[in-house]
Every structure is written in structure tokens, then in C-alpha cells.
Scaffold this motif. Structure first.
Motif, PDB file in Angstrom:
ATOM      1  N   MET A   1       0.462  -1.059  -0.009  1.00 25.26           N
ATOM      2  CA  MET A   1      -0.060  -0.058  -0.109  1.00 25.26           C
ATOM      3  C   MET A   1       0.840   1.708   0.045  1.00 25.26           C
ATOM      4  O   MET A   1       1.946   0.977   1.213  1.00 25.26           O
ATOM      5  CB  MET A   1      -1.066  -0.011   1.319  1.00 25.26           C
ATOM      6  N   THR A   2       0.366   2.124  -0.782  1.00 26.44           N
ATOM      7  CA  THR A   2       1.585   3.467  -1.055  1.00 26.44           C
ATOM      8  C   THR A   2       1.072   3.821   0.390  1.00 26.44           C
ATOM      9  O   THR A   2       0.273   4.736   0.879  1.00 26.44           O
ATOM     10  CB  THR A   2       0.407   4.275  -2.045  1.00 26.44           C
ATOM     11  N   SER A 135      -9.829  -3.453 -21.434  1.00 30.61           N
ATOM     12  CA  SER A 135      -7.866  -2.270 -22.384  1.00 30.61           C
ATOM     13  C   SER A 135      -7.101  -2.338 -20.680  1.00 30.61           C
ATOM     14  O   SER A 135      -5.891  -2.690 -20.772  1.00 30.61           O
ATOM     15  CB  SER A 135      -8.305  -1.877 -23.338  1.00 30.61           C
ATOM     16  N   ALA A 136      -7.759  -2.166 -20.088  1.00 25.58           N
ATOM     17  CA  ALA A 136      -7.084  -1.500 -18.832  1.00 25.58           C
ATOM     18  C   ALA A 136      -6.695  -2.131 -18.312  1.00 25.58           C
ATOM     19  O   ALA A 136      -5.186  -2.606 -18.223  1.00 25.58           O
ATOM     20  CB  ALA A 136      -7.819   0.044 -17.978  1.00 25.58           C
ATOM     21  N   LEU A 137      -7.449  -3.447 -18.249  1.00 28.34           N
ATOM     22  CA  LEU A 137      -6.751  -4.457 -17.124  1.00 28.34           C
ATOM     23  C   LEU A 137      -5.838  -5.875 -17.873  1.00 28.34           C
ATOM     24  O   LEU A 137      -4.613  -6.250 -17.258  1.00 28.34           O
ATOM     25  CB  LEU A 137      -8.389  -5.308 -16.714  1.00 28.34           C
ATOM     26  N   LEU A 138      -5.880  -5.724 -18.815  1.00 34.49           N
ATOM     27  CA  LEU A 138      -4.960  -6.073 -19.215  1.00 34.49           C
ATOM     28  C   LEU A 138      -3.654  -5.400 -19.656  1.00 34.49           C
ATOM     29  O   LEU A 138      -2.428  -6.011 -19.880  1.00 34.49           O
ATOM     30  CB  LEU A 138      -5.518  -6.373 -21.340  1.00 34.49           C
ATOM     31  N   ILE A 139      -3.456  -4.414 -20.109  1.00 33.89           N
ATOM     32  CA  ILE A 139      -2.548  -3.598 -20.144  1.00 33.89           C
ATOM     33  C   ILE A 139      -1.859  -3.323 -18.286  1.00 33.89           C
ATOM     34  O   ILE A 139      -0.425  -4.617 -18.527  1.00 33.89           O
ATOM     35  CB  ILE A 139      -2.103  -2.058 -20.190  1.00 33.89           C
ATOM     36  N   LEU A 140      -2.276  -3.550 -17.217  1.00 35.79           N
ATOM     37  CA  LEU A 140      -1.606  -3.516 -16.437  1.00 35.79           C
ATOM     38  C   LEU A 140      -1.133  -5.098 -16.170  1.00 35.79           C
ATOM     39  O   LEU A 140      -0.184  -4.925 -14.788  1.00 35.79           O
ATOM     40  CB  LEU A 140      -3.093  -3.643 -15.362  1.00 35.79           C
ATOM     41  N   ARG A 141      -1.811  -5.451 -16.282  1.00 37.46           N
ATOM     42  CA  ARG A 141      -1.833  -7.503 -16.276  1.00 37.46           C
ATOM     43  C   ARG A 141      -0.540  -8.072 -16.342  1.00 37.46           C
ATOM     44  O   ARG A 141       0.321  -8.354 -16.658  1.00 37.46           O
ATOM     45  CB  ARG A 141      -2.695  -7.782 -16.743  1.00 37.46           C
ATOM     46  N   SER A 142      -0.050  -6.911 -17.974  1.00 36.72           N
ATOM     47  CA  SER A 142       1.380  -7.253 -18.349  1.00 36.72           C
ATOM     48  C   SER A 142       2.562  -6.411 -18.089  1.00 36.72           C
ATOM     49  O   SER A 142       3.892  -6.829 -17.763  1.00 36.72           O
ATOM     50  CB  SER A 142       1.030  -6.952 -19.809  1.00 36.72           C
ATOM     51  N   VAL A 143       2.450  -5.546 -16.920  1.00 39.20           N
ATOM     52  CA  VAL A 143       2.952  -4.784 -16.892  1.00 39.20           C
ATOM     53  C   VAL A 143       3.618  -4.745 -14.952  1.00 39.20           C
ATOM     54  O   VAL A 143       4.925  -4.814 -14.265  1.00 39.20           O
ATOM     55  CB  VAL A 143       3.146  -3.009 -16.822  1.00 39.20           C
ATOM     56  N   SER A 144       2.556  -4.931 -14.075  1.00 38.02           N
ATOM     57  CA  SER A 144       2.432  -4.902 -13.145  1.00 38.02           C
ATOM     58  C   SER A 144       1.983  -6.716 -12.304  1.00 38.02           C
ATOM     59  O   SER A 144       1.446  -7.289 -13.096  1.00 38.02           O
ATOM     60  CB  SER A 144       1.479  -4.160 -12.340  1.00 38.02           C
ATOM     61  N   PHE A 148      -1.020  -8.876 -12.254  1.00 39.17           N
ATOM     62  CA  PHE A 148      -0.733 -10.569 -12.611  1.00 39.17           C
ATOM     63  C   PHE A 148      -1.097 -11.554 -11.600  1.00 39.17           C
ATOM     64  O   PHE A 148      -1.502 -12.847 -12.109  1.00 39.17           O
ATOM     65  CB  PHE A 148       0.336 -10.745 -13.113  1.00 39.17           C
ATOM     66  N   LYS A 149      -0.881 -11.410 -10.334  1.00 38.86           N
ATOM     67  CA  LYS A 149      -0.868 -12.476  -9.848  1.00 38.86           C
ATOM     68  C   LYS A 149      -2.690 -12.402  -8.580  1.00 38.86           C
ATOM     69  O   LYS A 149      -2.909 -13.673  -8.752  1.00 38.86           O
ATOM     70  CB  LYS A 149      -0.110 -11.682  -8.045  1.00 38.86           C
ATOM     71  N   ARG A 150      -3.050 -11.287  -8.978  1.00 36.83           N
ATOM     72  CA  ARG A 150      -4.300 -11.802  -8.797  1.00 36.83           C
ATOM     73  C   ARG A 150      -5.068 -11.859 -10.162  1.00 36.83           C
ATOM     74  O   ARG A 150      -6.169 -12.779 -10.157  1.00 36.83           O
ATOM     75  CB  ARG A 150      -5.002 -10.254  -8.777  1.00 36.83           C
ATOM     76  N   PHE A 151      -4.519 -11.975 -11.659  1.00 27.38           N
ATOM     77  CA  PHE A 151      -5.638 -12.737 -12.733  1.00 27.38           C
ATOM     78  C   PHE A 151      -4.209 -13.165 -13.393  1.00 27.38           C
ATOM     79  O   PHE A 151      -4.151 -12.680 -14.107  1.00 27.38           O
ATOM     80  CB  PHE A 151      -6.203 -11.416 -13.760  1.00 27.38           C
ATOM     81  N   PRO A 152      -4.023 -14.346 -12.941  1.00 33.21           N
ATOM     82  CA  PRO A 152      -2.584 -15.185 -13.514  1.00 33.21           C
ATOM     83  C   PRO A 152      -3.334 -15.575 -15.325  1.00 33.21           C
ATOM     84  O   PRO A 152      -2.353 -16.057 -15.677  1.00 33.21           O
ATOM     85  CB  PRO A 152      -1.801 -16.283 -12.714  1.00 33.21           C
ATOM     86  N   THR A 153      -4.671 -15.583 -15.065  1.00 30.48           N
ATOM     87  CA  THR A 153      -4.542 -16.514 -16.808  1.00 30.48           C
ATOM     88  C   THR A 153      -6.049 -15.758 -16.960  1.00 30.48           C
ATOM     89  O   THR A 153      -6.593 -15.111 -16.082  1.00 30.48           O
ATOM     90  CB  THR A 153      -4.938 -18.146 -16.595  1.00 30.48           C
ATOM     91  N   THR A 307      -1.906  -0.093  -7.846  1.00 27.40           N
ATOM     92  CA  THR A 307      -2.766  -0.900  -9.390  1.00 27.40           C
ATOM     93  C   THR A 307      -4.078  -1.686  -9.022  1.00 27.40           C
ATOM     94  O   THR A 307      -4.657  -1.488 -10.123  1.00 27.40           O
ATOM     95  CB  THR A 307      -1.551  -1.548 -10.423  1.00 27.40           C
ATOM     96  N   ASN A 308      -4.438  -2.633  -8.490  1.00 24.70           N
ATOM     97  CA  ASN A 308      -5.634  -3.030  -8.094  1.00 24.70           C
ATOM     98  C   ASN A 308      -6.307  -2.501  -6.364  1.00 24.70           C
ATOM     99  O   ASN A 308      -7.041  -2.781  -7.623  1.00 24.70           O
ATOM    100  CB  ASN A 308      -4.277  -4.650  -6.865  1.00 24.70           C
ATOM    101  N   TRP A 309      -5.443  -1.710  -6.331  1.00 20.01           N
ATOM    102  CA  TRP A 309      -6.590  -0.660  -6.326  1.00 20.01           C
ATOM    103  C   TRP A 309      -7.791   0.033  -7.159  1.00 20.01           C
ATOM    104  O   TRP A 309      -8.560   0.466  -7.470  1.00 20.01           O
ATOM    105  CB  TRP A 309      -6.183   0.466  -5.125  1.00 20.01           C
ATOM    106  N   LEU A 310      -6.389   0.671  -8.105  1.00 18.82           N
ATOM    107  CA  LEU A 310      -7.385   1.954  -8.962  1.00 18.82           C
ATOM    108  C   LEU A 310      -8.145   0.303  -9.695  1.00 18.82           C
ATOM    109  O   LEU A 310      -9.191   1.056 -11.086  1.00 18.82           O
ATOM    110  CB  LEU A 310      -5.831   1.584  -9.923  1.00 18.82           C
ATOM    111  N   ILE A 311      -7.643  -0.561  -9.994  1.00 14.84           N
ATOM    112  CA  ILE A 311      -8.651  -2.242 -11.029  1.00 14.84           C
ATOM    113  C   ILE A 311      -9.912  -1.616 -11.015  1.00 14.84           C
ATOM    114  O   ILE A 311     -11.665  -1.351 -11.168  1.00 14.84           O
ATOM    115  CB  ILE A 311      -8.381  -2.937 -11.154  1.00 14.84           C
ATOM    116  N   ASP A 312     -10.721  -1.985  -9.254  1.00 20.36           N
ATOM    117  CA  ASP A 312     -11.370  -1.855  -8.638  1.00 20.36           C
ATOM    118  C   ASP A 312     -12.095  -1.153  -8.508  1.00 20.36           C
ATOM    119  O   ASP A 312     -13.520  -0.344  -8.621  1.00 20.36           O
ATOM    120  CB  ASP A 312     -11.041  -2.366  -6.778  1.00 20.36           C
TER     121      ASP A 312
END
Length: 488
Positions: A1-2, A135-144, A148-153, A307-312
Motif C-alpha cells: 500500500m502506498t 483494455s486497461a486490465l490487460l495492460i496492467l496485467r502485463s506490466v504489474s 498478474f498475481k491477481r489475474f494469472p490467466t 494498481t489493484n486498488w485502481l482496477i477496483d
């Protein structure tokens, strides 16, 4: 957490930052204590070996080596290399945060631009918004790593509700060797075109605005991808790391306290603990740790982006805006200041001091000007005085250059000529100031003032005119005398 401490430093006060020094999470102590203890342990081991295990000849050789290392350690440009590197890292860190795609502008455009309170209109708005969030989820899943641990597949993405099973089949049927985060954006544009053809989007301007907002959103997704792909050149990071580590490896030997009995310059004390060397390690190595934490803010450090907080947040807010809040308006009524031409919102007792402060009107609002300088002058008189002043100053400048080029027969005559010229200049300036005088004339006037010393200040007005006339008569008499006596 920041780690957020903004409220704790809202007001500047005595030792305001001192309370922050006791924090542990996200602190420099937490990220540096292992390296600090390792450096101090190595320094202590070398010091003990020097004091108790080396013979005299070995001690003398070690002392020479220590002095050599201490003299040449300053050649490593620590401050320049490390400061420039950390500045580059901090700028890159903030630019990455501003590149995170946020759905707020798209959701407002969708809520006001895609019409229809029926189920089809609701389905259109929600689907368009979900494509942007996907689209935002897919790019964040690629860099964060946290995302990625939250959405591994992709199964986790489907199960989370960002994508339907049919959409997943369509997504996987599109073969591309590159990252496919952009596919939902294309679905968005296709669906927006359908909505325009069906009349759900009323005009082309709204349709154009919607696509512009989507392109801006997709551009930020692309920037995140490129920030992840294009790192700071590895050679730069290596240079900075080697500079810091090599400097402190040299300090392990060069900063040792030597035997005071040997009389080495600067080694009069034997303190055992190198306090200032440890502080230097704390600052420089801590500086490097700052760069290490900020170089990739999409990890799982204490101060990395949430990033996970931003997605939610983005998903919940965007869906509420385009669905639940569509067409939902509060009842319009007159505000409490309807008949008040000077509305003044109330203040609490804690903010009452603001009313006692006068309203700022501008930096020149209280500027005082003498009354005699406040009268307008006729433009005709200003033009005539300016023309006369320019002509007079031009003739006077020619006269000065003539006097400067001709050698004077006597010191008295030369001084009289220079004094006369200076007085003419002062008279001209006192009557009609004009900036057309050259710097050379100003310097000549200063030199005349210095040559005359402190015999008295120059008169002004009628007295100045009389003085100038007397000087001119005297100058004419001297010239006549020199001519009759053959001085020329």
C-alpha cells in the motif's frame, strides 16, 4: 500500500518532518538496514585485523595503502552521477503514473452521449465501458506483478466479469505475436459505430468526441506498455551502481583510523567508529535505494502504485456512471443565494480568520504616486521638447568628441573645457531628460566629477546657466591669450 503522510505535513511547524523519521513502513531504514549492517561489519573486521593481527611491517604497509585510498577516493564523481540518475528516475516514475489509463472522461461521454433508457441502451453503455476497463486490465496485467498475481490467466479475467466466454473465444481466435491489449478498444469502436447507425448516438460530434476519448485512453495504455519495454539504458544503471559500490569499498580501507603515534596528517584521533563515513554511506546508498524503488513502480514495494486498488475503483465508478446514474438528476430548485447579488458562503470558527484578511487586488494596488507626477502632459509639448532635446544632445556629443580629440595647451584650459562640457550635459538633463546620451559621455562626466574632487556640488537652474557662461567667457579669454602669445 502506498505510504501517505500528506495530512501530517499540511502545516509547516518546528521540526515538522521529525515525526516522519520514526515511521518504518516505506522508510529508508527498512530498505537500507541490511546493506548498512554489512558495510559496518566489513569495516569493523578490517579495523580489528589492522589493530590486533598485523605485525608492525604489515601495519606500515596497510597505513600507506589506507592513505592512498583516502586520497584518490574523491576522484569518483559520486554526487554528479548519482544525482543526475535519481532525477531521471523520479521524472520517469511520475510520468508512468500520469500514463495510467483512467475511465472518468470516457464514462462521462458515454453517460451523456449514448441515449436510451431501455435495456438495449443500458447494454450498449455497460458493454462499451467494460471494453475500456478490459483494455486497461490487460495492460496492467502485463506490466504489474501485483495485478498478474491477481489475474494469472485469462480464465481469471473471465471469472472476474471483465470478459465473457464468447469474447474470450473471439480474443483467442485472433492470432498475433504481440500483446493484444488493444483488441477491446477495436471492439469499442465497432460497437460505437453500431450505436451511431442505430441512432443511439445522436450526432457526429458526439461520436467524434467518444472516439477521441477512447484514443486518448488507448494511448495511455500504449505508453505504459512502452515504459515497461523501454527501460533506462542498462549501461547507465551499471555505471551508477559500480560508482557507489566501488566508492564505499575503497572507503572500507581509506577511512580507517590509523595509529596516531605515526604522525600521519589528519590521523590525530582514534575514534574506532567512523561516524561521518557511516552517514555518508547512509545518504549515498540511500539515494541509490530511492532509484531502485522508483525505477519500476508496478512492483510490490511499499511505495509502488496501488494498481489493484485502481482496477477496483475504476470498474465500480465507471459502471455506476453509465448505468445507475444514467438520466438520474436531482430535482432543480433555487439555491439559497437566489436573490443575493453578493453571495458569501459561511465560515466556521476555525476559518474565521480568513475574513479578516483584505482581498488581494494586485501588487500595485497600494502604490503611492506624488500628485505633481499624476497630471497628464499635452502630447504636443512632449513632442517639441523631445525634438529639441535630441538636437541639443546631438550637437553636444559632437562638441565633446571634438574636445576629446584636440590636445589642450595647458592643464587649466583642458580642465575648464571638460568642466564646461559636463555642466552643459547636466543642464540639458535637468531641463529635458533624454536617454540618447551615450555611455561614453556618461563615463566622461564621471571622470570630470572625479577630477574636480569635492569642490562643491554643481548649481542648478539659473545659477547653473551663469556658471556655464562664466566658464565659456574664461575659455574664450584663455584661447585669445594663447593665440597672441604663440602657444598654438
Amino acid at each position: 500500500m502506498t505510504v501517505t503522510y500528506t495530512a501530517r505535513v499540511a502545516n509547516a511547524r518546528f521540526c515538522g518532518f521529525s515525526k516522519l523519521l520514526l515511521a518504518w513502513k516505506g522508510s529508508i531504514y527498512k530498505v537500507l538496514y541490511k546493506e548498512f549492517l554489512a558495510f559496518f561489519a566489513m569495516y569493523t573486521a578490517i579495523s580489528i585485523t589492522y589493530r590486533f593481527f598485523l605485525v608492525d611491517d604489515q601495519k606500515r604497509y596497510f597505513e600507506k595503502l589506507s592513505i592512498y585510498c583516502d586520497n584518490y577516493a574523491s576522484l569518483i564523481p559520486m554526487s554528479f552521477v548519482l544525482g543526475f540518475y535519481v532525477t531521471l528516475i523520479v521524472n520517469r516514475w511520475w510520468n508512468q503514473y500520469t500514463s495510467i489509463p483512467l475511465p472518468d472522461r470516457i464514462m462521462c461521454t458515454l453517460s451523456g452521449g449514448v441515449q436510451g433508457g431501455d435495456e438495449q441502451g443500458r447494454l450498449l453503455r455497460r458493454t462499451l465501458m467494460r471494453y475500456a476497463s478490459l483494455s486497461a486490465l490487460l495492460i496492467l496485467r502485463s506490466v504489474s506483478t501485483a495485478v498478474f498475481k491477481r489475474f494469472p490467466t485469462m480464465d481469471h479475467v473471465v471469472e472476474a466479469g471483465f470478459m465473457t466466454r464468447e469474447e474470450r473465444k473471439k480474443f483467442e481466435s485472433l492470432h498475433s505475436p504481440y500483446n493484444k491489449y488493444w483488441i477491446p478498444c477495436v471492439w469499442f469502436t465497432n460497437l460505437a459505430a453500431v450505436a451511431r447507425s442505430e441512432g443511439r448516438i445522436k450526432d457526429d460530434n458526439t461520436y467524434k468526441l467518444l472516439l477521441e476519448e477512447l484514443n486518448d485512453f488507448r494511448g495511455k495504455c500504449s505508453m505504459l506498455f512502452h515504459y515497461d519495454m523501454i527501460s533506462i539504458p542498462l549501461v547507465y544503471t551499471q555505471v551508477v551502481t559500480l560508482a557507489v559500490y566501488s566508492f564505499f569499498l575503497v572507503c572500507l580501507i581509506g577511512r580507517q583510523f590509523l595509529d596516531p603515534g605515526q604522525g600521519y596528517p589528519g590521523h590525530d584521533l582514534d575514534l574506532y567508529v567512523p561516524i561521518f563515513t557511516l552517514l555518508q554511506f547512509f545518504f549515498y546508498a540511500g539515494w541509490l535505494k530511492v532509484a531502485e524503488q522508483l525505477i519500476n513502480p508496478f512492483g510490490e514495494d511499499d511505495d509502488d502504485f496501488e494498481t489493484n486498488w485502481l482496477i477496483d475503483r475504476n470498474f465500480q465508478v465507471s459502471m455506476m456512471a453509465v448505468d445507475e446514474m444514467y438520466g438520474d438528476l436531482p430535482l432543480m430548485e433555487r439555491d439559497r443565494y437566489w436573490n443575493d447579488s453578493n453571495p458569501r458562503p459561511p465560515y466556521t470558527a476555525a476559518t474565521l480568520f480568513v475574513l479578516r484578511k483584505p482581498s488581494f487586488q494586485g501588487s500595485t494596488f497600494d502604490m503611492a504616486i506624488p500628485k505633481e507626477d499624476m497630471h497628464f502632459q499635452p502630447l504636443e509639448e512632449i513632442a517639441e521638447n523631445l525634438e529639441e532635446s535630441v538636437t541639443r544632445n546631438h550637437n553636444l556629443a559632437l562638441f565633446n568628441r571634438l574636445l576629446g580629440s584636440a590636445p589642450s595647451p595647458t592643464g587649466f584650459m583642458g580642465g575648464a573645457l571638460r568642466r564646461t562640457s559636463a555642466q552643459l550635459q547636466r543642464l540639458t538633463r535637468s531641463v529635458s531628460p533624454d536617454p540618447s546620451f551615450s555611455d561614453a559621455e556618461d563615463e566622461e562626466e564621471k571622470s570630470v566629477g572625479r577630477s574636480t574632487g569635492t569642490a562643491g556640488s554643481m548649481p542648478s537652474g539659473l545659477g547653473l546657466i551663469q556658471s556655464v557662461m562664466m566658464e565659456m567667457i574664461l575659455m574664450w579669454a584663455v584661447l585669445q591669450h594663447c593665440k597672441t602669445s604663440g602657444a598654438f
